[in-house]
Design an enzyme around this catalytic site. Structure first.
Site, mmCIF file in Angstrom:
data_model
loop_
_atom_site.group_PDB
_atom_site.id
_atom_site.type_symbol
_atom_site.label_atom_id
_atom_site.label_comp_id
_atom_site.label_asym_id
_atom_site.label_seq_id
_atom_site.Cartn_x
_atom_site.Cartn_y
_atom_site.Cartn_z
ATOM 1 N N HIS A 103 -9.960 16.959 13.889
ATOM 2 C CA HIS A 103 -9.873 15.515 14.159
ATOM 3 C C HIS A 103 -8.406 15.174 14.381
ATOM 4 O O HIS A 103 -7.561 15.477 13.525
ATOM 5 C CB HIS A 103 -10.398 14.713 12.974
ATOM 6 C CG HIS A 103 -11.820 15.006 12.608
ATOM 7 N ND1 HIS A 103 -12.882 14.342 13.179
ATOM 8 C CD2 HIS A 103 -12.360 15.909 11.756
ATOM 9 C CE1 HIS A 103 -14.016 14.810 12.677
ATOM 10 N NE2 HIS A 103 -13.732 15.765 11.809
ATOM 11 N N ASN A 121 -6.453 12.459 14.173
ATOM 12 C CA ASN A 121 -5.674 11.741 13.157
ATOM 13 C C ASN A 121 -5.681 12.403 11.781
ATOM 14 O O ASN A 121 -4.834 12.097 10.945
ATOM 15 C CB ASN A 121 -6.126 10.285 13.062
ATOM 16 C CG ASN A 121 -5.612 9.481 14.246
ATOM 17 O OD1 ASN A 121 -4.407 9.272 14.382
ATOM 18 N ND2 ASN A 121 -6.503 9.082 15.136
ATOM 19 N N SER A 157 -11.464 13.041 18.724
ATOM 20 C CA SER A 157 -10.899 11.809 18.166
ATOM 21 C C SER A 157 -11.783 10.617 18.515
ATOM 22 O O SER A 157 -12.447 10.606 19.548
ATOM 23 C CB SER A 157 -9.483 11.588 18.692
ATOM 24 O OG SER A 157 -8.830 10.596 17.921
ATOM 25 N N THR A 158 -11.761 9.636 17.634
ATOM 26 C CA THR A 158 -12.555 8.428 17.810
ATOM 27 C C THR A 158 -11.745 7.402 18.593
ATOM 28 O O THR A 158 -10.710 6.933 18.097
ATOM 29 C CB THR A 158 -12.887 7.811 16.426
ATOM 30 O OG1 THR A 158 -13.085 8.858 15.478
ATOM 31 C CG2 THR A 158 -14.092 6.911 16.499
ATOM 32 N N ASP A 190 -17.932 7.363 15.490
ATOM 33 C CA ASP A 190 -17.877 7.119 14.043
ATOM 34 C C ASP A 190 -19.225 6.528 13.641
ATOM 35 O O ASP A 190 -19.586 5.436 14.076
ATOM 36 C CB ASP A 190 -16.732 6.166 13.705
ATOM 37 C CG ASP A 190 -16.550 5.998 12.198
ATOM 38 O OD1 ASP A 190 -17.534 6.216 11.444
ATOM 39 O OD2 ASP A 190 -15.441 5.644 11.770
ATOM 40 N N GLU A 228 -23.172 17.285 5.537
ATOM 41 C CA GLU A 228 -21.849 17.463 4.909
ATOM 42 C C GLU A 228 -21.923 17.076 3.427
ATOM 43 O O GLU A 228 -21.137 17.551 2.611
ATOM 44 C CB GLU A 228 -20.808 16.595 5.637
ATOM 45 C CG GLU A 228 -19.379 16.829 5.173
ATOM 46 C CD GLU A 228 -18.358 15.966 5.903
ATOM 47 O OE1 GLU A 228 -18.744 15.109 6.731
ATOM 48 O OE2 GLU A 228 -17.154 16.145 5.631
ATOM 49 N N ASP A 276 -10.618 21.230 10.271
ATOM 50 C CA ASP A 276 -11.093 19.862 10.069
ATOM 51 C C ASP A 276 -9.933 18.869 10.187
ATOM 52 O O ASP A 276 -9.859 18.137 11.164
ATOM 53 C CB ASP A 276 -11.787 19.713 8.704
ATOM 54 C CG ASP A 276 -12.835 18.617 8.679
ATOM 55 O OD1 ASP A 276 -13.144 18.065 9.748
ATOM 56 O OD2 ASP A 276 -13.360 18.321 7.593
HETATM 57 C C1 LIG Z 1 -13.461 15.354 5.679
HETATM 58 N N1 LIG Z 1 -14.661 15.393 6.453
HETATM 59 C C2 LIG Z 1 -14.952 14.541 7.487
HETATM 60 N N2 LIG Z 1 -16.243 14.153 7.634
HETATM 61 C C3 LIG Z 1 -16.596 13.258 8.572
HETATM 62 N N3 LIG Z 1 -15.723 12.712 9.427
HETATM 63 C C4 LIG Z 1 -14.433 13.065 9.333
HETATM 64 C C5 LIG Z 1 -13.996 14.008 8.383
HETATM 65 N N4 LIG Z 1 -12.676 14.185 8.563
HETATM 66 C C6 LIG Z 1 -12.307 13.363 9.588
HETATM 67 N N5 LIG Z 1 -13.371 12.664 10.038
HETATM 68 C C7 LIG Z 1 -13.416 11.644 11.092
HETATM 69 O O1 LIG Z 1 -12.213 11.707 11.850
HETATM 70 C C8 LIG Z 1 -11.512 10.461 11.788
HETATM 71 C C9 LIG Z 1 -10.018 10.692 11.835
HETATM 72 O O2 LIG Z 1 -9.644 11.208 13.101
HETATM 73 P P1 LIG Z 1 -9.665 10.353 14.457
HETATM 74 O O3 LIG Z 1 -9.178 8.965 14.141
HETATM 75 O O4 LIG Z 1 -11.073 10.360 14.973
HETATM 76 O O5 LIG Z 1 -8.726 11.094 15.354
HETATM 77 C C10 LIG Z 1 -12.011 9.833 10.498
HETATM 78 O O6 LIG Z 1 -11.825 8.437 10.506
HETATM 79 C C11 LIG Z 1 -13.475 10.251 10.489
HETATM 80 O O7 LIG Z 1 -14.241 9.413 11.335
HETATM 81 ZN ZN LIG Z 2 -14.901 16.997 10.504
#
Ligand SMILES: CNc1ncnc2c1ncn2[C@@H]1O[C@H](COP(=O)(O)O)[C@@H](O)[C@H]1O
Ligand SMILES: [Zn+2]
Length: 354
Positions: free
Chosen positions: A26, A28, A106-107, A148, A211, A293
């Site tokens: 992800h 961020n 990314s969202t 999301d 998860e 992750d």
């Molecule tokens: C720890 N396990 C996880 N489970 C579920 N979703 C996760 C996550 N880790 C990250 N995100 C998802 O990724 C977003 C941040 O990156 P972006 O803003 O999208 O780049 C989080 O807000 C969540 O929606």
């Molecule tokens: Zn993830």
């Protein structure tokens, strides 16, 4: 102590030189300590400290607390300039860690205050990726647009349409869709129409599934799609409250799993490294891909994750090599790129095993 934090741990040279494929990152969540420092300097008025954006070694957080960390990072990353810098830094860092192929997700976010739109958000990430390519950074990057789950049916459908547009206009940079977000919020049934549409238009699906416990019904439903890859799948198998039916569906459809050891241990969905479900799936010979992750939030990198898997489960260097090589077949890259990556692995082997 700043220095200590940065250098907390570094993987052995074998794992750093190992060519690697990262399929679950992800944007961020992947922001490094160094980049967070630059962001904090840009926005001192937010009074954000490092300990609010990363979980150090030995520390644990509830899933809830993890999702609060993302909110803090989102405050720091809310303009086109921020997103561009973050994306460039993250791509460069993965490349420096020996990642040869990266699928970044990314969202798309809209920020009224700064005039950021979801479309510009995605465009900016893609511009950063292209600039890295132009700079000769040794990594191929593809992008997954993330939904999301907390935002419900309509936003999911809008996100799919956006992803569809980009898939058609970016010659292959956008390859699929991710479903993520706090797993305790929302239900997959509300997102199913969007996911079906995505699949029908040729977007690949990488879904966070099981998860957390008690998502049996949702997982069963989403497996009917079926997804092209599964993120985590921590509670799929019967020993942890999943079911043999779920496992059979995953095996029958040969759906690769994206497994993130440190994320699951620090987020406390898995009690310790040795009890990670990597063991279950790896022993079955099921395609399992080691991923980070959120390398920033969980203070790790892909080399460390491979080393952790190896030391925890007694994998030889040869086993680890196979693991990283087999990940190529789990990518959403076109066949020609997969072949190029396989050739890269052959060419790099002598230097890794020297
Ligand atoms: C720890 N396990 C996880 N489970 C579920 N979703 C996760 C996550 N880790 C990250 N995100 C998802 O990724 C977003 C941040 O990156 P972006 O803003 O999208 O780049 C989080 O807000 C969540 O929606
Ligand atoms: Zn993830």
């Amino acid at each position: 102590s700043v220095r200590l934090f940065k250098m907390e741990k570094q993987a052995d040279i074998f794992y750093r030189e190992l060519p690697k494929v990262e399929l679950h990152a992800h944007l961020n969540g992947s922001v490094s300590f160094q980049t967070i420092e630059k962001l904090i300097a840009r926005k001192p008025h937010l009074n954000i400290e490092h300990n609010m954006t990363a979980i150090r070694n030995g520390q644990r957080r509830t899933m809830d607390e993890c999702f609060r960390v993302f909110k803090v990072i989102h405050q720091l990353v809310d303009t086109e300039e921020d997103i561009f810098m973050v994306a460039k830094d993250v791509v460069n860092e993965f490349a420096a860690d020996g990642v040869k192929y990266l699928e970044l997700r990314s969202t798309p976010r809209e920020e009224i205050k700064t005039g950021l739109t979801k479309r510009r958000y995605v465009e900016t990430v893609l511009e950063a990726v292209k600039q890295c390519k132009g700079d000769g950074v040794d990594i191929d990057v593809r992008f997954l647009v993330a939904i999301d789950r907390r935002n419900g049916t309509e936003v999911a459908m809008e996100t799919v349409k956006l992803a569809e547009d980009f898939m058609l206009s970016t010659d292959g940079l956008v390859v699929g869709l991710d479903l993520s977000g706090d797993p305790t919020v929302g239900h997959g049934r509300d997102l199913l129409p969007a996911l079906v549409r995505a699949k029908n238009c040729g977007l690949k699906l990488a879904l966070h599934l099981s998860e957390v416990p008690s998502q049996l019904e949702e997982t069963e439903l989403l497996l009917t799609l079926p997804p092209d890859r599964i993120g985590h799948g921590t509670f799929l198998h019967p020993d942890v409250g999943g079911s043999q039916t779920l496992v059979d569906a995953v095996v029958k459809n040969n759906i690769p799993l994206e497994l993130c050891l440190t994320s699951n241990v620090k987020g406390q969905t898995v009690p310790c490294y040795s009890e990670h479900h990597f063991k279950f799936w790896y022993q079955m010979g099921h395609p399992s891909v080691i991923c980070t992750d959120d390398k920033g939030v969980f203070s790790t990198d892909l080399s460390q994750e491979y080393e952790l898997a190896a030391t925890t489960f007694g994998l030889s260097h040869e086993d680890v090599w196979k693991l990283s090589q087999q990940a190529i077949d789990c990518t959403f890259a076109p066949e020609t790129l997969k072949q190029q990556l396989k050739q890269r692995w052959i060419d790099l082997r002598p230097r890794v095993f020297r």
